[in-house]
Design an enzyme around this catalytic site. Structure first.
Site, PDB file in Angstrom:
ATOM      1  N   GLU A 172      -2.253  -9.485  -0.242  1.00 42.50           N
ATOM      2  CA  GLU A 172      -3.583  -9.593   0.121  1.00 42.50           C
ATOM      3  C   GLU A 172      -4.411  -9.386  -0.823  1.00 42.50           C
ATOM      4  OE1 GLU A 172      -3.986  -7.764   4.393  1.00 42.50           O
ATOM      5  OE2 GLU A 172      -2.876  -6.272   3.255  1.00 42.50           O
TER       6      GLU A 172
ATOM      7  N   GLY B 172      -0.450  -5.326   0.912  1.00 42.79           N
ATOM      8  CA  GLY B 172      -1.583  -5.082   0.275  1.00 42.79           C
ATOM      9  C   GLY B 172      -1.467  -5.893  -1.133  1.00 42.79           C
TER      10      GLY B 172
ATOM     11  N   GLU C 256       4.130  -6.073   7.200  1.00 43.39           N
ATOM     12  CA  GLU C 256       3.506  -5.178   7.976  1.00 43.39           C
ATOM     13  C   GLU C 256       4.127  -4.915   9.470  1.00 43.39           C
ATOM     14  OE1 GLU C 256       0.397  -6.058   4.799  1.00 43.39           O
ATOM     15  OE2 GLU C 256       1.639  -7.035   6.011  1.00 43.39           O
TER      16      GLU C 256
ATOM     17  N   ALA D  50       0.822  -1.043  -0.090  1.00 49.58           N
ATOM     18  CA  ALA D  50      -0.034   0.020   0.193  1.00 49.58           C
ATOM     19  C   ALA D  50       0.946   1.239   0.014  1.00 49.58           C
ATOM     20  CB  ALA D  50      -0.822  -0.060   1.261  1.00 49.58           C
TER      21      ALA D  50
END
Length: 259
Positions: free
Chosen positions: A115, A112, A135, A66
């Site tokens: 994900e 992300g 993360e 992200a």
């Protein structure tokens, strides 16, 4: 469909989506997530689309995470809202789509990005790709379903190891633990994903949707058997079922219309 951060086109009933932020390693910023949400809705409501392939621009990254700068000063409430909006509009929407999504992982799939790949129904990775959820190195945890989907795919022990160590793994190792379906040479990446969807396209669309819904129910509501029974019964009411049976009896190839 004209987007600023995505390239999308339909070819032979397959919707190809390319996250087109190569200089930023295709990182997911707010605008990209908004566009992804829009194209997922489009895929679901467009009969011409029988399956979707998502990839990233270039060969370095599928999605390298992200865009951290956008939320670096968020408080707890804002962080929670960020995760909820993203999950609802993009990641869960992909997973619950009636059309099969394949992630063609062409490079780094981190945070992300991994994900996003895990939200897709299947994953094909280039053999040079690396995958991980880093993360915790930022003092965070995965917020777009990563803790849940990684556990579902590889099991609790391996998921906790990968998340708490923030380790990256190769596409080859990802295949060994069930995180990706196939690891192939970069040159074969899109063709392998297309090969899978070309098989899917020959099957009954309403049955495909029912199968996806039933598989998801095994996780979502804890009693997927009931959903399977219900969806199985609904299939008997479709013209596709009648066509499939007639084709089987007549020893010919079925022609399905999703009705």
């Amino acid at each position: 469909m004209a987007y600023q951060n995505l390239i999308s086109e339909i070819k032979e009933n397959i919707l190809y989506i390319t996250i087109n932020r190569e200089k930023a390693l295709n990182a997911l910023n707010k605008d990209t997530l908004i566009e992804l949400a829009d194209v997922v809705v489009f895929a679901g409501k467009t009969d011409e689309v029988r399956g979707v392939i998502i990839t990233g621009a270039g060969e370095k990254a599928f999605v390298a995470g992200a865009d951290i700068k956008e939320f670096s000063d968020y408080n707890g409430k804002q962080g929670e809202e960020l995760a909820k909006k993203g999950q609802d509009a993009v990641f869960n929407a992909i997973e619950k789509s009636s059309k099969p999504f394949i992630a063609a992982v062409n490079g780094f799939a981190l945070g992300g990005g991994l994900e996003l790949a895990m939200a897709c129904h299947m994953r094909v990775a280039a053999d040079h790709a690396k995958l991980g959820l880093p993360e915790v190195t930022l003092g965070l945890i995965p917020g777009y379903g990563g803790t849940q989907r990684l556990t579902q795919l590889v099991g609790k022990g391996k998921a906790i190891e990968l998340i708490t160590t923030a380790s990256m793994i190769t596409a080859i190792d990802a295949k060994k633990i069930g995180l990706v379906n196939y690891a192939v040479p970069q040159a074969d990446l899109i063709s392998k994903a297309k090969e899978i969807l070309d098989l899917v396209k020959q099957r009954a669309p309403l049955a495909i949707a029912a199968a996806i819904k039933s598989v998801n129910a095994s996780i979502d509501n804890g009693n997927g058997y009931d959903t399977e029974i219900e969806e199985f019964g609904k299939c008997f009411e479709t013209a596709d079922f009648k066509e499939g049976v007639a084709a089987f009896i007549d020893k010919r190839k079925a022609v399905f219309f999703g009705k």
